[in-house]
Design a protein around this motif. Structure first.
Motif, short mmCIF file in Angstrom:
data_model
loop_
_atom_site.label_atom_id
_atom_site.label_comp_id
_atom_site.label_asym_id
_atom_site.label_seq_id
_atom_site.Cartn_x
_atom_site.Cartn_y
_atom_site.Cartn_z
N ALA A 44 0.60 -0.72 0.00
CA ALA A 44 -0.12 0.05 -0.33
C ALA A 44 0.53 1.41 0.07
O ALA A 44 1.74 1.33 0.66
CB ALA A 44 -0.93 0.28 1.27
N ASP A 45 0.52 2.59 -0.96
CA ASP A 45 1.53 3.38 -1.11
C ASP A 45 0.73 4.53 0.24
O ASP A 45 -0.16 5.69 -0.14
CB ASP A 45 1.84 4.33 -2.49
N ILE A 46 1.84 4.42 1.32
CA ILE A 46 1.13 4.94 2.35
C ILE A 46 2.51 5.78 2.65
O ILE A 46 3.16 5.09 2.81
CB ILE A 46 -0.25 4.82 2.87
N ASP A 47 1.99 7.51 3.22
CA ASP A 47 2.99 7.41 3.66
C ASP A 47 3.70 7.45 5.17
O ASP A 47 2.50 7.91 5.77
CB ASP A 47 2.49 9.60 3.67
N ILE A 48 4.31 6.74 5.62
CA ILE A 48 4.49 5.86 7.10
C ILE A 48 4.62 6.75 7.81
O ILE A 48 5.15 6.85 9.00
CB ILE A 48 5.36 5.37 7.30
N LEU A 49 5.30 8.17 7.50
CA LEU A 49 5.50 9.75 8.21
C LEU A 49 4.59 10.04 8.70
O LEU A 49 4.08 10.61 9.83
CB LEU A 49 6.85 10.53 7.83
N ASN A 50 3.14 10.05 8.26
CA ASN A 50 1.90 10.56 8.29
C ASN A 50 0.60 10.00 8.87
O ASN A 50 0.33 9.08 9.07
CB ASN A 50 0.97 10.89 6.75
N GLY A 51 0.36 9.65 10.78
CA GLY A 51 0.34 9.76 11.32
C GLY A 51 -1.56 9.49 10.99
O GLY A 51 -2.09 8.23 10.95
N GLY A 52 -1.70 10.23 10.61
CA GLY A 52 -3.68 10.66 10.46
C GLY A 52 -3.83 9.28 9.42
O GLY A 52 -4.60 8.69 9.42
N ALA A 53 -2.60 9.27 7.92
CA ALA A 53 -3.15 8.47 6.87
C ALA A 53 -3.10 7.17 6.80
O ALA A 53 -4.24 6.46 7.20
CB ALA A 53 -2.04 8.81 6.11
N VAL A 54 -2.16 6.90 8.57
CA VAL A 54 -1.83 5.37 8.88
C VAL A 54 -3.21 5.16 9.84
O VAL A 54 -3.77 4.13 9.53
CB VAL A 54 -0.19 5.01 9.50
N VAL A 55 -3.63 6.03 10.34
CA VAL A 55 -4.47 5.62 11.20
C VAL A 55 -5.42 5.03 10.38
O VAL A 55 -6.55 4.40 10.73
CB VAL A 55 -4.15 6.57 12.31
N GLU A 56 -5.92 6.07 9.41
CA GLU A 56 -6.48 5.99 8.38
C GLU A 56 -7.07 5.10 7.76
O GLU A 56 -8.08 4.09 7.77
CB GLU A 56 -7.35 7.55 7.31
N PHE A 57 -5.51 4.49 7.66
CA PHE A 57 -6.06 3.44 5.96
C PHE A 57 -6.00 1.74 7.54
O PHE A 57 -7.15 1.00 6.62
CB PHE A 57 -4.04 3.39 6.26
N CYS A 58 -5.89 2.13 8.67
CA CYS A 58 -5.88 0.90 9.61
C CYS A 58 -7.16 0.81 10.03
O CYS A 58 -7.89 -0.52 10.03
CB CYS A 58 -5.63 0.76 10.66
N ALA A 59 -8.20 1.92 9.85
CA ALA A 59 -9.55 1.57 10.13
C ALA A 59 -10.07 1.25 8.54
O ALA A 59 -10.74 0.38 8.89
CB ALA A 59 -10.31 3.01 9.99
N GLU A 60 -10.07 1.48 7.38
CA GLU A 60 -10.58 1.45 6.37
C GLU A 60 -10.37 -0.30 6.22
O GLU A 60 -11.00 -0.64 5.16
CB GLU A 60 -10.02 2.20 5.12
N ASN A 61 -8.91 -0.47 6.31
CA ASN A 61 -8.67 -2.20 6.16
C ASN A 61 -8.98 -3.24 7.57
O ASN A 61 -8.27 -3.98 7.31
CB ASN A 61 -7.27 -1.94 5.37
N ALA A 62 -9.32 -3.02 8.96
CA ALA A 62 -9.70 -3.29 9.15
C ALA A 62 -8.57 -4.52 10.00
O ALA A 62 -8.30 -5.14 10.09
CB ALA A 62 -11.01 -4.77 9.14
N ILE A 63 -7.13 -3.43 10.23
CA ILE A 63 -6.02 -3.69 10.94
C ILE A 63 -5.84 -4.12 12.30
O ILE A 63 -6.43 -3.56 12.81
CB ILE A 63 -5.03 -2.26 10.40
N ASP A 64 -5.44 -5.21 12.67
CA ASP A 64 -5.36 -5.57 13.99
C ASP A 64 -3.95 -5.34 14.66
O ASP A 64 -3.41 -4.82 15.65
CB ASP A 64 -5.86 -7.61 14.18
N TYR A 65 -2.80 -4.87 13.76
CA TYR A 65 -1.99 -4.84 14.81
C TYR A 65 -0.38 -4.99 13.01
O TYR A 65 -0.88 -5.19 12.60
CB TYR A 65 -1.21 -6.88 14.46
N VAL A 66 0.08 -3.54 13.96
CA VAL A 66 0.88 -2.51 12.93
C VAL A 66 2.68 -3.29 13.52
O VAL A 66 2.32 -2.61 14.86
CB VAL A 66 0.46 -1.14 12.80
N VAL A 67 3.35 -3.14 12.55
CA VAL A 67 4.39 -3.88 13.41
C VAL A 67 5.28 -1.96 12.18
O VAL A 67 5.27 -1.85 10.92
CB VAL A 67 4.74 -5.05 12.53
N ILE A 68 6.27 -1.34 13.44
CA ILE A 68 6.09 0.21 12.79
C ILE A 68 8.01 -0.46 12.88
O ILE A 68 8.58 -0.80 13.45
CB ILE A 68 6.25 0.37 13.29
N GLY A 69 8.21 -0.11 11.42
CA GLY A 69 9.97 -1.10 10.81
C GLY A 69 10.99 -0.11 11.98
O GLY A 69 11.37 -0.25 12.79
#
Ligand code: AMP
Ligand code: GLY
Length: 420
Positions: A44-69
């Motif tokens: 997924a082409d999201i900006d991983i420095l943009n907290g708002g974008a990542v949170v929104e992506f998680c909600a839209e894609n029913a993400i249960d767990y995020v691993v930050i590299g």
């Protein structure tokens, strides 16, 4: 569960490879990912420095767990943003990530916790830093205080080198990261790293490794992000590891908890070992790259269980199963790295290579274009293997390297020399 991995390096590909093997993983998404991750996950082409974008992506894609590299999103507070939004994640808070983002902070924590490390002093202007260097003499180590992508450290063998480094840093060579400098006592010894999962004061070591930072064979030439690594690190014997946990890691975790900034995630302790004693060189608040590749190769599918146990604060009731084996990774980089290099050259032969629980090519700077893998970065591939001995693992890895058709790439032929 649906899992999102943030990052696009060899570290994140190896995490994806291990996590994907665990039956708990239903859907795996990597952002932004690379050609190798694209084969085993959705990218997924999201900006991983943009907290708002990542949170929104998680909600839209029913993400249960995020691993930050990588460290950059951690230092920018990505874990705080996700937790505040109710998304479970792996990685320290912005405050705890200062253990990597500020050398001064780390030294203060070490002093408070009585952690053995190099003597140090901090300076905010060139004149007093230079006076300190003249007083101490060389060898001496000059560090930009902030995050400088691994480049803000000068190990000066002469006073002139140290003074030049001070001029560079205060002239803005590392931007804001160099507004303050830390000058350290030079420590002699052999370097190794220990990786520890931690939640508050609960912690568990999950393996040791040594990397090769210099671009040239025999550890010569300029520093890089790392040209190869192997695990375990023979210099980190079980006795020394136990002392590192007791004298360095646990006191640090206790100090972090005491100051109201408990640590949660993987703590990478960079160590200098001399005469059976370890001192701390630095902390990183993420897995090493390429050290993660050898740890994931050794741990396999249980990586997900271990990360979840860390995030859920169940480390004290969890055990990691270690095979008595050795893993190695050989980095293939674009000709010219770490200087300027060409982008877009084609890599062939990857599809014909074996891929198993014992051998895998983890991608870093690659992209897919019309079904063809192209190099897009400095460090491009991580040829990673595992065997009963380091020698066997090394031979297996170089056999794979030789089967890769990439005229624009190069690697060091001596990864693991110190241990062999
Ligand atoms: P750092 O980014 O702090 O890990 O520093 C990068 C590299 O510089 C380390 O991996 C060491 O090889 C070297 N280094 C850093 N601090 C010291 C020190 N006090 N004495 C000797 N070498 C050091
Ligand atoms: N390989 C060194 C690092 O990840 O910082």
């Amino acid at each position: 569960m649906n899992i999102l991995i943030l990052g696009s390096g060899g570290r994140e590909h190896s995490l994806a490879w291990a996590i994907k093997q665990n039956p708990k993983c239903d859907r795996l998404i990597c952002a932004p990912g690379n050609a190798g991750m694209d084969e085993i996950a959705d990218c997924a082409d999201i900006d991983i420095l943009n907290g708002g974008a990542v949170v929104e992506f998680c909600a839209e894609n029913a993400i249960d767990y995020v691993v930050i590299g990588p460290e950059a999103p951690l230092a920018a507070g990505m874990a705080d943003r996700l937790r505040a939004a109710g998304v479970k994640c792996f990685g320290p808070s912005r405050e705890a990530a200062r253990l990597e983002a500020s050398k001064t902070f780390t030294k203060q924590v070490c002093d408070a916790a009585n952690v053995p490390t190099a003597g140090w002093a901090r300076f905010g202007d060139a004149a007093s830093a230079a006076a300190h260097i003249r007083e101490q003499g060389a060898p001496i180590v000059v560090k930009a205080d902030g995050l400088a992508a691994g480049k803000g450290v000068v190990v000066a063998m002469t006073e002139a080198e140290a003074l030049a480094a001070i001029d560079d840093m205060f002239a803005g060579a590392y931007g804001e990261a160099g507004a303050e400098v830390v000058i350290e006592e030079f420590m002699q010894g052999e370097e190794a790293s220990l990786f520890v999962l931690a939640n508050g004061e609960h912690c568990m070591a999950i393996g040791s490794a040594q990397d090769h930072k210099r671009v040239g064979e025999g550890d010569t030439g300029p520093n890089t992000g790392g040209m190869g690594a192997y695990s375990p690190a023979p210099v980190l014997t079980p006795e020394i590891e136990a002392r590192v946990m007791a004298e360095i890691v646990r006191p640090t975790l206790a100090a972090m908890a005491r100051r109201g900034t408990p640590y949660q995630g993987v703590l990478y302790a960079g160590l200098m070992i001399l005469d059976g004693r370890a001192r701390l060189v630095e902390y990183n608040v993420r897995f090493g790259d390429p050290e993660c590749q050898v740890l994931c190769m050794r741990l396999g599918a249980q990586v997900l269980d271990l990360l979840l146990a860390c995030s859920d604060d169940r480390l004290h009731e969890t055990r990691a199963a270690f095979a008595d084996d050795h893993a190695i990774t050989v980095v293939m980089a674009a000709r010219g790295y770490p200087g300027t290099y060409r982008k877009g050259s084609a890599i062939r032969g990857l599809d014909d290579l074996p891929s198993s629980s014992h051998q895998e090519v983890f991608h870093a700077g690659t992209t897919l274009s019309d079904g063809q893998v192209l190099a897009t970065g400095g460090r491009v591939l991580n040829v990673t293997t595992r065997a009963a001995s380091l020698r066997e693992a090394r031979d297996l890895a170089y056999g794979m390297v030789d089967a890769i058709d990439w005229p624009d790439g190069f690697c060091r032929r001596d990864i693991g020399w110190r241990a062999l």
